[in-house]
Write a protein that holds these residues in place. Structure first.
Motif, mmCIF file in Angstrom:
data_model
loop_
_atom_site.group_PDB
_atom_site.id
_atom_site.type_symbol
_atom_site.label_atom_id
_atom_site.label_comp_id
_atom_site.label_asym_id
_atom_site.label_seq_id
_atom_site.Cartn_x
_atom_site.Cartn_y
_atom_site.Cartn_z
ATOM 1 N N HIS A 1 -6.297 14.321 -4.320
ATOM 2 C CA HIS A 1 -7.449 15.125 -4.779
ATOM 3 C C HIS A 1 -8.673 14.257 -5.011
ATOM 4 N N LYS A 2 -8.558 12.980 -4.659
ATOM 5 C CA LYS A 2 -9.720 12.074 -4.748
ATOM 6 C C LYS A 2 -10.324 12.062 -6.162
ATOM 7 N N ASN A 3 -9.483 12.168 -7.178
ATOM 8 C CA ASN A 3 -10.051 12.183 -8.537
ATOM 9 C C ASN A 3 -9.258 11.313 -9.509
ATOM 10 N N ASP B 1 -9.362 4.825 -8.225
ATOM 11 C CA ASP B 1 -9.984 4.890 -6.883
ATOM 12 C C ASP B 1 -11.251 5.726 -6.959
ATOM 13 N N TYR B 2 -12.304 5.208 -7.612
ATOM 14 C CA TYR B 2 -13.500 6.033 -7.862
ATOM 15 C C TYR B 2 -14.602 5.835 -6.845
ATOM 16 N N ARG B 3 -14.438 4.859 -5.984
ATOM 17 C CA ARG B 3 -15.515 4.634 -5.037
ATOM 18 C C ARG B 3 -15.415 5.568 -3.830
ATOM 19 N N PRO B 4 -16.594 5.982 -3.305
ATOM 20 C CA PRO B 4 -16.567 6.928 -2.165
ATOM 21 C C PRO B 4 -15.663 6.456 -1.031
ATOM 22 N N ILE B 5 -15.708 5.149 -0.737
ATOM 23 C CA ILE B 5 -14.911 4.653 0.385
ATOM 24 C C ILE B 5 -13.414 4.814 0.102
ATOM 25 N N GLU B 6 -13.042 4.759 -1.198
ATOM 26 C CA GLU B 6 -11.616 4.925 -1.536
ATOM 27 C C GLU B 6 -11.212 6.400 -1.416
ATOM 28 N N HIS B 7 -12.158 7.264 -1.727
ATOM 29 C CA HIS B 7 -11.874 8.695 -1.526
ATOM 30 C C HIS B 7 -11.672 8.964 -0.040
ATOM 31 N N SER C 1 0.843 -1.193 0.000
ATOM 32 C CA SER C 1 0.000 0.000 0.000
ATOM 33 C C SER C 1 0.881 1.246 0.000
ATOM 34 N N GLY C 2 0.522 2.234 -0.845
ATOM 35 C CA GLY C 2 1.318 3.471 -0.880
ATOM 36 C C GLY C 2 2.507 3.396 -1.818
ATOM 37 N N ASN D 1 -10.750 6.943 2.344
ATOM 38 C CA ASN D 1 -9.560 6.325 2.959
ATOM 39 C C ASN D 1 -8.272 6.594 2.206
ATOM 40 N N GLU D 2 -8.374 7.188 1.022
ATOM 41 C CA GLU D 2 -7.182 7.437 0.185
ATOM 42 C C GLU D 2 -6.353 6.175 -0.020
ATOM 43 N N ASN D 3 -7.063 5.069 -0.151
ATOM 44 C CA ASN D 3 -6.434 3.786 -0.496
ATOM 45 C C ASN D 3 -7.336 3.075 -1.488
ATOM 46 N N SER D 4 -6.751 2.216 -2.281
ATOM 47 C CA SER D 4 -7.608 1.354 -3.101
ATOM 48 C C SER D 4 -8.172 0.276 -2.191
ATOM 49 N N ILE D 5 -9.469 0.044 -2.332
ATOM 50 C CA ILE D 5 -10.121 -0.986 -1.510
ATOM 51 C C ILE D 5 -10.515 -2.159 -2.401
#
Ligand SMILES: Nc1nc2c(ncn2[C@@H]2O[C@H](COP(=O)(O)OP(=O)(O)OP(=O)(O)O)[C@@H](O)[C@H]2O)c(=O)[nH]1
Ligand SMILES: [Mg+2]
Length: 717
Positions: free
Chosen positions: A44-46, A50-56, A18-19, A58-62
């Motif tokens: 910037h969550k864009n 990582d388009y899912r709200p939860i990924e925005h 991760s990261g 947490n700033e991680n791919s879920i």
């Protein structure tokens, strides 16, 4: 999108701790391929991936994301995977359909636990690994240290293709020893310009190229001959040697990048296009019944679904790989897993939540289809025949919690939501435990199930509560005991009368019934008449022996007695847990000509069994798991003493280059929230797996506390 033939399609899985920059890298690849006009960023969550709200949040791919880019007359399918181990399902399913993988290294940390784990996933699936040392613009960059760790962990097949110039904030150039050029990048990154290698780097470049040529030649006899003859290889020969080495995992080429500054990304895409294997270069897929399936456009169409998810405005979407043949819009296929007919009415290629409609896909390509009726992850669809491809092996669960809806009447909604989440993420398993009278969700860790809860709260809008899951204990006996019970009810209305005398003893596999028993000094001679053995669905055996002589109990009441005993086997006398491994001799009883009936003997049997059970030195058994923990050497002591504090038995350790793999047996009851505990013990630098091993007697103090808790709960109810 252009139409591509099998040889022009490459599918890669992005791997790494991760990261390490996978999502940022994917973003740059899409930008360089003209799929997007501007690069987004994780901060910037864009980003596209990582388009899912939860990924925005947490700033991680879920979840894994399916993307593609076009480069050099090729289509590159990109499967961006989550680095956190709780989301390993997305890594394993992506690797399952990838032709090769790109393992990103965060140059500040080198090889991390996640790197090691992802490398192992690729190893388990025999997938080629291209290594990319990323983040070379970081202040704390240390390329050589990372290389050292890579060689140390993954061995001599780690081979440099590139090394950085000006690593750190001014990073802008890479020495490439395939091209024997320096690749210089403009400010802001993008496309490289080839320039001659400055003299101060020339020697090292020469040295590295000869190492690379030797390594490339090693992987193919004919190349070896050319190498011996010419003492070198041409660039094309080198590339074909690297390709063969990638396919047989004899070479792990190392490239460089700063995904953030879009440096080195285009060169890696180029490397994928003209060196990495396509689906047709990789071993053929084999069906469950062992048939090999060619990856060519002329064979009958077959596809394998590796991911299903629910998307806004479109509903369920299935992502698939074309294993053979050509897939066209409106093609009729049959689902080999449930024999239902499906029509591929709408075909897409996807980039995250965006989709582009297409009319056909060639063998080896990855696409998406909507509006299928009965298809989901792990299903095979064929235009002809019913061959089936093996299922993806998702990891065993290692964390569980009980869940209940806060408002009554939400049970059904919760059930639907949980099955949808399982469809989206097959590593979320839902168990409706009749035994524990709980809904138990199993996952890969506390964080994993918190993400599930987030979806229930925010997407499905169902208020739920996580609470402690009960332990599926078992009960058994350790010595023989005798009991008899008279059930009598003769006060008005139909009377009831039944009396049962029985002896019970521990059942051991392969042991024979004992016609002569001595219990509390009294001898019992039993005539073994009928013997029935019942394998219990919860494990273990019940052996039921009819020793009735002289018709003291009519044969027609024997099944009723067994029924009564079975009720107590299902809800054990000590803690209401399943009982196992008991032999029951029914050797005497009494009947009443009028009042004896099935219910009487069921109750008499049940109570006699319960009394005998409690007199047979009963024991509670608890589930014990094999736990394997991979931990950096410097934290091993803490991990081991923590395990010992959890009644764990350490079976062994073996060092694996800077990591220790600790094997232990630990009771499930002590593994609650272990993922979180381990993460705080090791700073998130350890990972573990756990698998059910066996049932073992609990220590007496634990037995007492479990019985006490059960009795207290009974009194409450
Ligand atoms: N300086 C610098 N930062 C980078 C680079 N690549 C990624 N980052 C940053 O590192 C952080 C993590 O990047 P991601 O792309 O989300 O990493 P990831 O591998 O997808 O992480 P997971 O989704 O959690 O597995 C973000 O803040 C990025 O901006 C890079 O090349 N240089
Ligand atoms: Mg990511």
């Amino acid at each position: 999108m252009k139409k591509y033939q099998a040889g022009q399609i490459k599918s890669i899985a992005l791997l790494g701790n991760s990261g390490s920059g996978k999502t940022t890298f994917a973003e740059a690849m899409l930008f360089n391929g003209g799929i997007i006009e501007r690069r987004g960023s994780v901060e910037h969550k864009n980003t596209v991936s990582d388009y899912r709200p939860i990924e925005h949040e947490n700033e991680n791919s879920i979840f894994s994301s399916v993307l593609y880019t076009e480069y050099d007359d090729h289509k590159i399918n990109i499967l961006d995977t989550p680095g956190l181990d709780d989301f390993a399902g997305g890594v394993i399913s992506s690797l399952h359909v990838a032709d090769s993988s790109v393992l990103l290294i965060n140059v500040q940390n080198g090889v991390e636990v996640g790197t090691e784990i992802h490398f192992r996933h690729a190893e388990k699936q025999s997938k080629p690994v291209i290594i990319c040392i990323n983040g070379l613009d970081h202040e704390k960059t240390n390329f050589d240290k990372s290389m050292e760790m890579l060689r140390d962990r993954f061995g001599g097949n780690v081979t440099l293709i590139q090394y950085p110039v000006n690593e750190g904030q001014d990073f802008d150039s890479i020495i490439d020893v395939i091209k024997m050029k320096m690749l210089r990048y403009p400010k802001g990154g993008g496309k490289y310009e080839e320039v001659d290698i400055p003299s101060e780097y020339a020697d090292r470049a020469e040295e590295l190229q000869s190492e690379l040529i030797e390594k490339a030649a090693e992987n193919d006899e004919s190349l070896m001959e050319i190498f011996f003859e010419n003492d070198t290889l041409t660039e094309e020969e080198m590339k074909s040697g690297i390709k063969i080495g990638l396919i047989n995992r004899g070479i792990f080429p190392v490239l460089c990048s700063s995904a953030k500054n879009n440096i080195g990304v285009d060169r890696l895409a180029e490397f994928i296009c003209n060196v990495a294997p396509a689906a047709a270069d990789m071993p053929e897929w084999t069906t469950e019944d062992g048939n090999k399936v060619k990856c060519d456009a002329d064979s009958p169409a077959a596809l394998f679904v590796f991911k299903s998810s629910m998307e806004e405005h479109i509903g369920e979407i299935n992502y698939f790989k074309v294993i053979s043949g050509k897939i066209t819009e409106n093609l009729d296929v049959v689902n080999a897993n449930n024999s239902t007919k499906e029509r591929l009415s709408q075909l897409y290629v996807s980039t995250g939540k965006n989709r582009t409609k297409i009319s056909e896909l060639a063998a080896g390509d990855i696409g998406a289809v909507v509006k299928l009726k009965n298809t989901k992850t792990n299903h095979t669809l064929n235009s002809q025949g019913s061959q089936k491809f093996p299922q993806i092996k998702f990891p065993e669960p290692k964390y569980r919690t009980a869940i209940k809806p806060l408002s009554e009447g939400d049970e059904e909604k919760l059930g639907e939501a949980l099955s949808r989440m399982h469809q989206e993420d097959p590593t979320i398993l839902v168990e409706y435990s009749k035994e524990l009278k709980q809904i138990i969700v199993h996952g890969q860790g506390e964080y994993h199930l918190n993400i599930l809860k987030w979806h229930l709260d925010n997407i499905f809008k169902i208020e739920t509560e996580f609470y402690a899951p009960k332990i599926p204990y078992r009960e058994t006996i350790t010595k023989a005991a005798q009991a008899d019970y008279r059930h009598k009810k003769q006060s008005g209305g139909a009377g009831q009368f039944g009396e049962v005398h029985m002896i019970i003893e521990p059942y051991e596999e392969g042991s024979a019934p004992n016609p002569l028993m001595k219990i509390n000094g009294k001898e019992y001679k039993l005539s073994i008449r009928d013997k029935e053995e019942y394998k219990l669905s919860w494990g273990g055996v019940l052996e039921y022996i009819n020793c009735i002589v002289g018709g003291s109990i009519d044969a027609r009441f024997m099944p009723a007695i067994l029924k009564g005993i079975m009720e107590k086997m299902e809800e054990g006398p000590l803690t209401g847990s399943y009982a196992r491994d008991i032999r029951v001799y029914v050797y005497d009883g009494k009947m009443h000509p009028v009042d004896s009936n099935e219910i009487s003997f069921k109750l008499a049997g049940r109570n006699a069994f319960s009394i005998a059970f409690k007199a047979a030195n009963p024991k509670i058994l608890e589930p014990v798991y094999d736990v394997e923990i991979m931990v950096p050497s410097d934290r091993m002591g803490d991990v081991i003493s923590d395990l010992q504090g959890r009644r764990g038995m350490v079976l062994g350790m073996n060092s694996e280059k800077g990591f220790e793999v600790v094997k232990a047996k630990v009771p499930l009851a002590e593994m609650n929230k272990y993922s979180t505990a381990l993460s705080s013990l090791t700073g998130g630098r350890a990972m573990y797996t756990m698998k059910f091993a066996e049932y073992v007697q609990v220590p007496s103090d634990i037995q007492d506390s479990v019985i006490k808790a059960y009795t207290a709960q009974q009194e409450e109810e």
